[in-house]
Design a protein around this motif. Structure first.
Motif, PDB file in Angstrom:
ATOM      1  N   TRP A   1       0.822  -1.225   0.000  1.00 51.78           N
ATOM      2  CA  TRP A   1       0.000   0.000   0.000  1.00 51.78           C
ATOM      3  C   TRP A   1       0.847   1.263   0.000  1.00 51.78           C
ATOM      4  O   TRP A   1       0.582   2.200  -0.743  1.00 51.78           O
ATOM      5  N   TRP A   2       1.883   1.258   0.822  1.00 52.07           N
ATOM      6  CA  TRP A   2       2.715   2.457   1.011  1.00 52.07           C
ATOM      7  C   TRP A   2       3.365   2.928  -0.293  1.00 52.07           C
ATOM      8  O   TRP A   2       3.682   4.096  -0.443  1.00 52.07           O
ATOM      9  N   SER A   3       3.483   2.017  -1.247  1.00 50.48           N
ATOM     10  CA  SER A   3       4.148   2.396  -2.484  1.00 50.48           C
ATOM     11  C   SER A   3       3.190   2.400  -3.666  1.00 50.48           C
ATOM     12  O   SER A   3       3.139   3.357  -4.431  1.00 50.48           O
ATOM     13  N   LYS A   4       2.421   1.327  -3.819  1.00 55.18           N
ATOM     14  CA  LYS A   4       1.624   1.169  -5.032  1.00 55.18           C
ATOM     15  C   LYS A   4       0.120   1.249  -4.796  1.00 55.18           C
ATOM     16  O   LYS A   4      -0.644   1.246  -5.763  1.00 55.18           O
ATOM     17  N   GLY A   5      -0.312   1.275  -3.551  1.00 55.30           N
ATOM     18  CA  GLY A   5      -1.759   1.289  -3.291  1.00 55.30           C
ATOM     19  C   GLY A   5      -2.329  -0.115  -3.302  1.00 55.30           C
ATOM     20  O   GLY A   5      -1.709  -1.049  -2.819  1.00 55.30           O
ATOM     21  N   GLY A   6      -3.522  -0.265  -3.861  1.00 53.95           N
ATOM     22  CA  GLY A   6      -4.186  -1.578  -3.863  1.00 53.95           C
ATOM     23  C   GLY A   6      -5.158  -1.683  -2.702  1.00 53.95           C
ATOM     24  O   GLY A   6      -5.978  -0.797  -2.484  1.00 53.95           O
ATOM     25  N   LYS A   7      -5.019  -2.766  -1.949  1.00 56.31           N
ATOM     26  CA  LYS A   7      -5.899  -2.977  -0.802  1.00 56.31           C
ATOM     27  C   LYS A   7      -5.151  -2.740   0.509  1.00 56.31           C
ATOM     28  O   LYS A   7      -3.927  -2.890   0.565  1.00 56.31           O
ATOM     29  N   LEU A   8      -5.912  -2.490   1.546  1.00 56.13           N
ATOM     30  CA  LEU A   8      -5.340  -2.396   2.893  1.00 56.13           C
ATOM     31  C   LEU A   8      -5.590  -3.709   3.629  1.00 56.13           C
ATOM     32  O   LEU A   8      -6.681  -4.290   3.517  1.00 56.13           O
ATOM     33  N   HIS A   9      -4.589  -4.165   4.367  1.00 56.27           N
ATOM     34  CA  HIS A   9      -4.691  -5.468   5.026  1.00 56.27           C
ATOM     35  C   HIS A   9      -4.628  -5.372   6.545  1.00 56.27           C
ATOM     36  O   HIS A   9      -4.847  -6.357   7.225  1.00 56.27           O
TER      37      HIS A   9
END
Lengths: 509, 509
Positions: free
Chosen positions: B393-401
């Motif tokens: 997430w910190w770099s590319k985003g996507g989902k949060l886990h």
């Protein structure tokens, strides 16, 4: 006998005793190495006997110690000595007072027993060891005036200490006035009455005899007495011992060093929160340190504890840093700067009082112990749970109620099972300030604290093979990882917090 | 058309559009307050069209804004403007290039809609609010190059953001080379090819159009784009955008400010870990700040983020501190020193990568959020859980886990349910640096963190009566205590950690 003409009774005997074995010793008696050898002379003098100066010179081949004596009340003058070398010692007592002068004698010092290791001193820059080479890893606690609570509660405290991991206790000479600590002591250090009716020229020997009894009780348990010589906790001006004249302070320092320096388990802590005693300037503290340096022939550990303002610990009389500091992640900075051992003697206490320094969870205090140890420092415990009788461990002793102590005991086992020289953070690189401390190339310890890495990449020496073990610092478990590791290697971890990874050298490649 | 004699096509139309509604606007059209109004002029010129300077002057009664225009490729020159006042605006375009010169027009700005609050600015020294007075409490996250990952992943990121509490995101203009972030961007900011075959005199409009699309997508979600203009993460020298000539940097800054300053949700973050870009001195950074100050007619928030070395945040162009710092207990010091809002834009991330800044437990990150907020500051989130496709997430985003986000959302509700002016630590006294922050005499918040007091003694105003509620910051529960409180009062607590106590004024006595 007061105010009459000088009249001296020359006593027909000299007491010679070797503490802590409480035996009376005749001349030529065997004295154990690092025990207390005491010369006692009875003399009734006109004037203030506390004004009488006397010194003992103790000689072993080319080694000579000069020790101040003191008046212990009841016409008794004493000189105490801790022999550090086995063999034959001669001594001579000197005083301007003729009848205390020129007493001579001798005794034989026999080597170190298993119980006597000598005094604790700095070794390897950042660590401690006893005179006989045994390592000393400080696992301290704090009970400021347990020694002033009477025999019954003191015995309960000693019972608690006896089953605890602690090998050092911070404790005050003077009584303390503070929240949950409002009781008067049984006796006072000076003759007179509170408030402010003291004859500061006359000590109360009974007060110091009780202190000595406590120090000997600690000695039997193998516990160092980190003795706080001044403190500011008299905010209601009940006694005024925190703001005596400089000359009174110095007279007191000479007296207490004369009484106690022969006790091997004494450390001198010049003050607690010294900076809260606003009347004393840094140059006054400097002078007091130099008094102790001069008066203590054995050079016991010597430190000073701070409130918001730090003393300059680079001064040569400071043996180690004894600091109050909450952020244990910063302690490598103090190592780097001062090049002395660091004991975080106050980082907050486990407890539930309203003050922020006294209501840490057990988890947080254990975390701080590990943060400090994994950065090449040592941390001190305290406990402040509210009690219906106001018996809080940190002040009066008694029982321990918290959850941190057994984890501190577990840490102590880890420490004692590690390198005897102690461990140190690397002087640079990723692990310099991040909880890695090593004894290269044998032993690598990484405390991971509030982090939960899925793995670590370590750079171990190529020449050796290492085993890995995971310590759960809260659950108190040790799990050996399968396989071995060498060179640049990846160590897969369980991905939870409060873990320590230890890599131990098992063989050469 | 390159390299031929100056040849200008005077276009027969002007595009006028008001973003983010993506409508083409004719002159005299209605434009919403704080939306983007754009004048587009088509012109084919000889030479480098990026060298052409043009400016728009926008006038509303006595208020005038001068905005730099820019070349957007495809023979299109644009000037963008964000009207802050409702009513009639006139504009005039000026350029040394005759055919872009002297275009004039007008439009009507209609008042603020519910969706448009204006730009975020500093208010009450330590806090933020929109132009229309709506408070803005930064609850930021970090996804450095989510905007460069292509539409599919970007849409997933936007979906995640849309259901998250976050109202600010830190993101970079330039591509990033770092662990778990090795993919090339789809396009580049300059014309040319990697590595080092760039024509720095020619921007790639498509690259910036994608950036604008992302900023508008964030705007629709009510999220501020904290846009990082420079960063050092090109350690393999794949592109070199971190070490361009000063003149190229300044040209880039003018270009991006011309393109983006009319977007109400843009914040300028001069650099991430600016001090890792060793080639740029502080005086160069000072110059860049002054370029932005001069070029941005709206004075968007302007900051710079540090590695080990801090920039001097007392300089007048710094609107707020955007700092990397791990010890959230110290942040009151920064408030006291700089008298500006403090956003801890990096305090470590929840995750499990091996680097210590990226493997905090959720508990620890949530603790840090509360430590910061209860000291009158704001804290930014990031997440670094390892992923089989390297989508962190910190770099590319996507989902949060992670487990922290829902607790951060809970904190956001507490904040929004508190004083609209924000809360501040008292300037002195016990709670100054100990996690008490207030809006006196209405609201008193105490975050108790890793402590577990059995009770607190508070000194509330005698004039008012207060209710008490206990927030469990981890369990996300709120418990109202029975009874009311006034003046010096004792509040009994459950004796566990991670609690917040809120005292809320309910009536006058």
């Amino acid at each position: 006998m007061k105010n009459c003409r000088l009249f001296i009774t020359v006593l027909t005997f000299i007491w010679l005793s070797a503490y802590p074995f409480k035996e009376l010793c005749a001349e030529n008696q065997l004295v154990k190495q690092w025990a207390v050898f005491e010369v006692e002379m009875k003399a009734s003098i006109e004037g203030n006997p506390f004004d009488v100066e006397l010194f003992g010179t103790f000689q072993h081949e080319d080694t000579t110690f000069r020790c101040r004596g003191f008046y212990d009340g009841n016409n008794s003058f004493k000189v105490r000595f801790m022999p550090s070398l086995s063999g034959e010692w001669k001594f001579k007592i000197e005083s301007a007072n003729k009848n205390l002068n020129k007493r001579t004698g001798q005794f034989t010092c026999v080597p170190n027993s298993k119980k006597q290791h000598g005094i604790v001193q700095v070794r390897d820059t950042f660590h401690f060891g006893y005179s006989d080479g045994t390592p000393f890893f400080p696992i301290g606690t704090t009970s400021y005036v347990w020694n002033l609570q009477g025999d019954s509660l003191a015995q309960l405290t000693l019972n608690t200490l006896g089953t605890s991991p602690f090998n050092k206790i911070r404790m005050c000479v003077f009584p303390k006035d503070y929240d949950w600590n409002k009781n008067e002591p049984e006796t006072y250090p000076f003759q007179g009455n509170p408030p402010n009716q003291w004859d500061f020229s006359k000590f109360n020997p009974a007060y110091f005899q009780t202190l000595e009894k406590r120090i000997l009780q600690l000695h039997k348990l193998g516990i160092q007495a980190d003795l706080i010589l001044f403190h500011p906790y008299d905010f209601d001006e009940r006694w005024g011992f925190h703001e005596m004249e400089t000359s009174t302070d110095i007279r007191y320092l000479k007296y207490i060093v004369a009484r106690l320096s022969a006790y091997s388990n004494v450390w001198w802590s010049m003050a607690n929160e010294y900076d809260l005693m606003k009347a004393k300037t840094d140059s006054i503290w400097d002078e007091y340190f130099q008094v102790i340096q001069k008066e203590d022939p054995y050079h016991h550990l010597l430190s000073i504890h701070n409130g918001p303002k730090w003393y300059d610990h680079s001064k040569p009389w400071i043996s180690h840093l004894s600091i109050q500091h909450q952020n244990l992640k910063e302690v490598v900075d103090f190592r780097d700067k001062y090049q002395k051992p660091i004991i975080i003697d106050e980082c907050g206490y486990e407890g539930d009082i309203p003050w922020v320094w006294g209501n840490l969870t057990a988890q947080e205090l254990v975390h701080r112990f590990w943060l400090g140890y994994s950065r090449g420092c040592y941390v001190t415990h305290g406990e402040t749970y509210l009690d219906s009788l106001d018996i809080l461990w940190w002040s009066k002793g008694g029982k321990l109620h918290g959850e941190s102590v057994k984890r501190i005991e577990f840490l102590k086992e880890i420490i004692e099972n590690g390198p005897s020289e102690g461990i140190n953070p690397p002087t640079n690189g990723y692990w310099h300030k991040r909880g890695g401390s090593f004894k290269e190339p044998d032993y690598y310890l990484y405390y991971l604290g509030n982090t939960q890495p899925a793995y670590l990449v370590l750079e171990l020496p190529d020449k050796f093979t290492y085993s890995a073990e995971i310590i759960d610092t809260w659950e108190m478990t040790t799990t050996k990882l399968k396989g071995t590791y060498t060179g640049k290697c990846k160590v897969v971890l369980p991905g939870k917090d409060r873990l320590t990874l230890i890599m131990r050298r098992v063989k050469q490649n």
